[in-house]
Design a protein around this motif. Structure first.
Motif, PDB file in Angstrom:
ATOM      1  N   CYS A 188       0.901  -1.201   0.063  1.00 48.47           N
ATOM      2  CA  CYS A 188      -0.126   0.062  -0.114  1.00 48.47           C
ATOM      3  C   CYS A 188       0.807   1.046   0.115  1.00 48.47           C
ATOM      4  CB  CYS A 188      -0.775  -0.198   1.091  1.00 48.47           C
ATOM      5  SG  CYS A 188      -2.159   1.295   1.330  1.00 48.47           S
ATOM      6  N   LEU A 189       0.678   2.032  -1.130  1.00 47.32           N
ATOM      7  CA  LEU A 189       1.442   3.514  -1.063  1.00 47.32           C
ATOM      8  C   LEU A 189       0.450   4.634  -0.785  1.00 47.32           C
ATOM      9  CD1 LEU A 189       4.224   4.807  -2.171  1.00 47.32           C
ATOM     10  CD2 LEU A 189       2.859   4.614  -4.317  1.00 47.32           C
ATOM     11  N   TYR A 190       1.304   5.501   0.059  1.00 45.69           N
ATOM     12  CA  TYR A 190       0.727   6.687   0.119  1.00 45.69           C
ATOM     13  C   TYR A 190       2.037   7.796  -0.153  1.00 45.69           C
ATOM     14  CZ  TYR A 190      -0.867  11.364   2.313  1.00 45.69           C
ATOM     15  OH  TYR A 190      -1.123  12.671   2.566  1.00 45.69           O
ATOM     16  N   VAL A 191       1.639   8.599  -1.263  1.00 45.43           N
ATOM     17  CA  VAL A 191       2.735   9.567  -1.369  1.00 45.43           C
ATOM     18  C   VAL A 191       2.395  10.990  -0.776  1.00 45.43           C
ATOM     19  CG1 VAL A 191       3.816  10.897  -3.351  1.00 45.43           C
ATOM     20  CG2 VAL A 191       2.893   8.776  -3.873  1.00 45.43           C
ATOM     21  N   LYS A 192       3.282  11.262   0.126  1.00 44.12           N
ATOM     22  CA  LYS A 192       2.915  12.480   1.100  1.00 44.12           C
ATOM     23  C   LYS A 192       3.608  13.555   0.446  1.00 44.12           C
ATOM     24  CE  LYS A 192       3.548  13.736   5.950  1.00 44.12           C
ATOM     25  NZ  LYS A 192       2.015  13.879   6.110  1.00 44.12           N
ATOM     26  N   THR A 193       2.768  14.377  -0.120  1.00 46.96           N
ATOM     27  CA  THR A 193       3.630  15.738  -0.553  1.00 46.96           C
ATOM     28  C   THR A 193       3.311  16.827   0.531  1.00 46.96           C
ATOM     29  OG1 THR A 193       1.189  16.604  -1.131  1.00 46.96           O
ATOM     30  CG2 THR A 193       2.212  15.163  -2.861  1.00 46.96           C
ATOM     31  N   ASN A 194       3.865  17.955   0.118  1.00 50.47           N
ATOM     32  CA  ASN A 194       3.987  19.272   0.910  1.00 50.47           C
ATOM     33  C   ASN A 194       2.560  19.654   1.298  1.00 50.47           C
ATOM     34  OD1 ASN A 194       6.754  19.594   1.384  1.00 50.47           O
ATOM     35  ND2 ASN A 194       6.901  20.496  -0.585  1.00 50.47           N
ATOM     36  N   LYS A 200       0.051  11.339  11.025  1.00 45.42           N
ATOM     37  CA  LYS A 200       0.732  10.080  11.314  1.00 45.42           C
ATOM     38  C   LYS A 200      -0.136   9.220  12.132  1.00 45.42           C
ATOM     39  CE  LYS A 200       5.038   8.300  13.331  1.00 45.42           C
ATOM     40  NZ  LYS A 200       4.228   7.155  14.066  1.00 45.42           N
ATOM     41  N   ASP A 201      -0.877   9.725  13.084  1.00 46.73           N
ATOM     42  CA  ASP A 201      -2.141   8.979  13.717  1.00 46.73           C
ATOM     43  C   ASP A 201      -2.975   8.206  12.870  1.00 46.73           C
ATOM     44  OD1 ASP A 201      -3.278   8.359  16.382  1.00 46.73           O
ATOM     45  OD2 ASP A 201      -5.115   9.611  15.369  1.00 46.73           O
ATOM     46  N   THR A 202      -3.382   9.157  11.770  1.00 47.35           N
ATOM     47  CA  THR A 202      -4.271   8.199  10.860  1.00 47.35           C
ATOM     48  C   THR A 202      -3.774   6.884  10.363  1.00 47.35           C
ATOM     49  OG1 THR A 202      -5.715  10.228  10.375  1.00 47.35           O
ATOM     50  CG2 THR A 202      -5.768   8.345   8.838  1.00 47.35           C
ATOM     51  N   ILE A 203      -2.352   7.248   9.751  1.00 49.30           N
ATOM     52  CA  ILE A 203      -1.586   6.069   9.354  1.00 49.30           C
ATOM     53  C   ILE A 203      -1.315   5.043  10.183  1.00 49.30           C
ATOM     54  CG2 ILE A 203       0.576   5.607   8.141  1.00 49.30           C
ATOM     55  CD1 ILE A 203       0.663   8.354   7.216  1.00 49.30           C
ATOM     56  N   ASP A 204      -1.082   5.444  11.387  1.00 51.61           N
ATOM     57  CA  ASP A 204      -0.774   4.140  12.495  1.00 51.61           C
ATOM     58  C   ASP A 204      -1.904   3.463  12.648  1.00 51.61           C
ATOM     59  OD1 ASP A 204       1.804   5.142  12.700  1.00 51.61           O
ATOM     60  OD2 ASP A 204       1.398   6.418  14.571  1.00 51.61           O
ATOM     61  N   LYS A 205      -3.144   4.057  12.708  1.00 50.17           N
ATOM     62  CA  LYS A 205      -4.642   3.566  13.009  1.00 50.17           C
ATOM     63  C   LYS A 205      -4.652   2.429  11.852  1.00 50.17           C
ATOM     64  CE  LYS A 205      -6.910   6.930  15.814  1.00 50.17           C
ATOM     65  NZ  LYS A 205      -7.906   7.972  15.729  1.00 50.17           N
ATOM     66  N   TRP A 206      -4.515   2.608  10.620  1.00 52.49           N
ATOM     67  CA  TRP A 206      -4.590   1.891   9.570  1.00 52.49           C
ATOM     68  C   TRP A 206      -3.719   0.602   9.419  1.00 52.49           C
ATOM     69  CZ3 TRP A 206      -6.515   2.256   3.859  1.00 52.49           C
ATOM     70  CH2 TRP A 206      -7.484   2.986   3.940  1.00 52.49           C
ATOM     71  N   GLU A 207      -2.259   0.910  10.061  1.00 55.20           N
ATOM     72  CA  GLU A 207      -1.570  -0.293  10.238  1.00 55.20           C
ATOM     73  C   GLU A 207      -1.818  -1.051  11.210  1.00 55.20           C
ATOM     74  OE1 GLU A 207       2.192   1.827  10.724  1.00 55.20           O
ATOM     75  OE2 GLU A 207       2.776   2.010   8.712  1.00 55.20           O
ATOM     76  N   THR A 208      -2.587  -0.536  12.336  1.00 55.33           N
ATOM     77  CA  THR A 208      -3.009  -1.501  13.325  1.00 55.33           C
ATOM     78  C   THR A 208      -3.912  -2.320  13.080  1.00 55.33           C
ATOM     79  OG1 THR A 208      -2.133   0.164  14.966  1.00 55.33           O
ATOM     80  CG2 THR A 208      -3.818  -1.421  15.923  1.00 55.33           C
TER      81      THR A 208
END
Length: 277
Positions: A188-194, A200-208
């Motif tokens: 799963c790829l997310y390209v984080k732009t400016n 980061k909390d949202t990403i951590d919740k997905w990973e969990t």
């Protein structure tokens, strides 16, 4: 049993996509509905008062004859791949391709659509041009898009692009279901732009939430979104790329001249387009 619609014009492009359709049907324990459409020309019957119906009858008959000739060739392909046990039915329909695809989806209760396209310029017309581009923008079930250059191989890695929206999860679960049936991994790829606003909390919740699934998450910092995705395909050896169609403009950007050469050499894998409301 999943029902897969396979629109075909019996071209080389479509025949290559048919192999993918067969193999996909095997993976999801599905059946194929082969759709061939044709458009009759418009005649002004004041100039054909007597043979107006005859003209249409002869054109329809020629399409039917061609259909009868081509179907056995596809069945032979299925036999050669030992996939002749997959159930196949056929529809020959007059009229606009997109209209008939949508009609068949409704009438035949279709779960997936699989279609083919060709080359870098083919991708452009595929996404932006006439039939298939319109299909992607207007069809709300998953659609597997097969370039001519994509010869079928075992699906081992499925790429999934996301912006970590809540509504992306349904699509991800569909992809994970496919991955489990073929023992594939999902990257799963997310390209984080400016300008990215994903925390980061949202990403951590997905990973969990997906910790027990066969999935890896990659967050790459870059303002070059399209190039990053293309590099991801190459370096992570992606076999199928899943893209969510809530932002059709993304596809338009893929086909600017600067990407054509790179796409021609690297962008030869199937795309699973999933509509997000």
């Amino acid at each position: 049993m999943k029902r897969i619609l396979f629109p075909t014009d019996f071209s080389e492009v479509a025949t290559n996509a048919f192999v993918h359709a067969l193999e996909f049907a095997k993976i999801v324990h599905g059946e194929l509905i082969l759709l061939h459409t044709f458009e009759l020309p418009v005649f002004d019957n004041q100039f054909f008062p007597e043979n107006y119906a005859v003209i249409y009858d002869s054109l329809e008959l020629s399409q039917f004859d061609m259909f009868k000739e081509e179907i056995p060739k596809l069945r032979t392909i299925a036999e050669e791949r030992n996939l002749d046990k997959i159930k196949m039915s056929h529809r020959l329909m007059d009229g606009d391709l997109l209209f008939n695809i949508k009609r068949s989806i409704k009438e035949d209760k279709i779960d997936f659509v699989i279609m083919g396209t060709s080359g870098a310029t083919g991708w452009e017309s595929f996404f932006l041009g006439t039939n298939t581009g319109s299909a992607i923008a207007n069809i709300d079930i998953p659609m597997l898009c097969i370039p001519l250059e994509a010869k079928f191989k075992k699906i081992e890695t499925i790429g999934f692009t996301t912006r970590f929206r809540a509504k992306d999860k349904k699509a991800l679960k569909t992809v994970l279901d496919i991955a489990k049936k073929t023992n594939a991994k999902v990257k799963c790829l997310y390209v984080k732009t400016n300008e990215s606003d994903v925390s980061k909390d949202t990403i951590d919740k997905w990973e969990t939430e997906f910790m027990q699934e066969p999935i890896e998450f990659f967050v790459i910092n870059s303002d070059q979104v399209k190039e990053t995705i293309l590099d991801f395909i190459l370096y992570k050896e992606i076999d199928i790329l899943t893209m969510l169609t809530y932002k059709r403009g993304f596809f338009e950007g893929l086909f600017k001249p600067s990407f054509t050469k790179k796409m021609a050499t690297n962008f030869d894998i199937p795309i699973l387009a999933i509509h997000i409301d």
